[in-house]
Design a protein around this motif. Structure first.
Motif: not given
Lengths: 182, 165
Positions: A39, A43, A45, A49, A110, A114-118
Motif C-alpha cells: 500500500x 498508495x 487500496x 488489493x 490520494x 475514500x480509504x485515505x484520511x491523512x
C-alpha cells in the motif's frame, strides 16, 4: 520475527497433505504486513488489493521452492516489492505519462481516496515520496514505515548495507527539503 | 526492540520533523473486515490450484524415505538434460560431411568406396574425372575380352554387342 512460527509454517506448507493449513497460518501472520508494504508503494487500496492477491498466489505456488537460505519474511517482502514495482511500471506505461504527471496524478488520487484520511502533512509526505528515485523510495519505506534494520533491508533489496544507509539519508534530506520548499 | 529505537534516534538526528511525523498515523484506511475476507478469498483460490506431489531435495527431512529423491524435480531435470545431450550428440555425429573431411580420406579408401557403391553413381560423373583417362590407358588382352563377352553374353543387348565387336 518469530522464527519458530516460520519453521512450523514451512514444515506444514511443504507437506502435501497439510499445505493449506500451513498457508492459512502464513496468511494470518503476514498478509497484513505485506498489505501495508504494498500500500505504501502503490498508495491506492484497490490497486494494493490486486497486487497483494497476485503476491499471495505466487507465494502459494512457489513456497515449495523456498530453500530457507533467507528468512521467510525476507523472501515474502522481496516478492511483494517486485510485484509492486512491476505493477507501477505497467501502470505508468499504460497511461503513457511523464514522472511529473504521475506524481500529480497519484497525489490527487490520494486526496480523493475514500480509504485515505491523512492530515495535510501526511499527504505532503506521500507527495515527497513520489518524487524520490525508486531505490530511495523503497529503502525509505522499509526503514521509516516498516521499521526494518539495514541488515534485513539489504537482504530484501539485495543492496549493500553502506549503499542503503546513503540512500536512506539522501531520501530523508530530500523529503525535508520538499517540506521546506512547499 | 532495540533496532526500533535505533531507527527513531537516527531519524531524530537527520530530520526532527520526520521523526515527529513518524509517530502520527499515516492516514491510510482499509475497508472493515478486509483481512478476513482476503484470507477466505485467497484460500478459495488456492483450493483450485493444481496439486503438486514433487518434493525439493533441499527440503527432504530425515523422516522422509530415501526413495523420495526418485520423485524429485531435480532428478527429472537431470534425466531431461541427459536426453537432450544424447539427441544433440546424435545430430552432431550424423551431420553431412564437408570438403575438409573428404580431403582426409586416402585414395585407397576412396577407390574401395566407389567400387562398392558403383551403382549409386551416374555414369556421366566419370566423364570429367581422371578415371576415364586411366581406363583408356589400360591395355586389354584379347583373350580376356573374349572371356568377358562369353560370361556376359546373356546380359548384353544386340546394339552394345555390335559396338564392342
Amino acid at each position: 520475527m518469530n522464527e519458530s512460527a516460520d519453521t512450523q509454517i514451512l514444515s506444514l506448507v511443504q507437506n502435501p497433505t497439510r499445505r493449506e493449513e500451513g498457508f492459512r497460518l502464513l496468511l494470518q501472520k503476514y498478509q497484513e504486513r505485506l498489505y501495508w508494504h504494498i500500500r505504501r508503494l502503490v498508495l491506492d487500496h484497490e490497486d494494493t488489493n490486486d497486487v497483494l492477491q497476485n503476491v499471495l498466489i505466487k507465494i502459494y505456488r512457489n513456497i515449495q521452492k523456498f530453500e530457507g537460505k533467507a528468512q521467510l519474511y525476507t523472501w515474502l517482502y522481496r516478492i511483494a516489492t517486485n510485484e509492486s514495482l512491476t505493477f507501477l511500471n505497467k501502470k505508468k506505461k499504460k497511461l503513457a505519462i511523464s514522472l511529473d504527471e504521475e506524481v500529480v496524478g497519484l497525489a490527487n488520487n490520494l486526496v480523493a481516496d475514500e480509504y485515505f484520511d491523512g492530515a495535510q502533512a501526511q499527504i505532503k509526505l506521500q507527495q515527497a515520496l513520489l518524487r524520490l528515485p525508486e531505490k530511495q523510495k523503497l529503502v525509505f519505506s522499509l526503514r521509516y514505515f516498516e521499521g526494518l534494520p539495514y541488515e534485513e533491508i539489504s537482504k530484501i533489496l539485495e543492496i549493500s548495507k553502506g549503499g542503503l544507509k546513503a540512500s536512506y539519508h539522501h531520501a530523508v534530506k530530500k523529503i525535508e527539503q520538499f517540506f521546506k520548499n512547499s | 526492540m532495540e533496532y526500533k529505537k535505533e531507527i527513531q534516534d537516527e531519524l531524530s538526528e537527520l530530520s526532527p520533523l520526520l521523526a515527529k511525523m513518524r509517530q502520527e498515523p499515516a492516514g491510510f484506511i482499509v475497508p472493515e473486515n478486509y483481512f478476513d475476507y482476503l484470507s477466505e478469498s485467497i484460500m478459495e483460490q488456492v483450493k483450485l490450484e493444481p496439486k503438486s506431489d514433487f518434493v525439493e531435495p533441499s527440503n527432504l527431512s530425515v523422516s522422509q524415505p530415501w526413495y523420495a529423491f526418485l520423485f524429485s524435480r531435480s532428478l527429472f531435470a537431470g534425466l531431461a538434460s541427459f536426453a537432450v545431450l544424447l539427441v544433440a550428440m546424435f545430430f552432431l555425429l550424423n551431420q553431412p560431411s564437408n570438403g575438409n573431411e573428404l580431403a582426409e580420406i586416402s585414395s585407397e579408401e576412396a577407390e574401395y568406396y566407389i567400387a562398392n557403391h558403383l551403382d549409386e553413381f551416374e555414369l556421366t560423373l566419370f566423364l570429367d574425372s581422371d578415371l576415364l583417362g586411366e581406363i583408356n590407358e589400360i591395355e586389354f588382352d584379347e583373350n580376356e575380352i573374349n572371356q568377358f563377352l562369353e560370361d556376359n553374353i546373356d546380359e548384353l543387348d544386340a546394339a552394345t554387342l555390335e559396338q564392342l565387336l
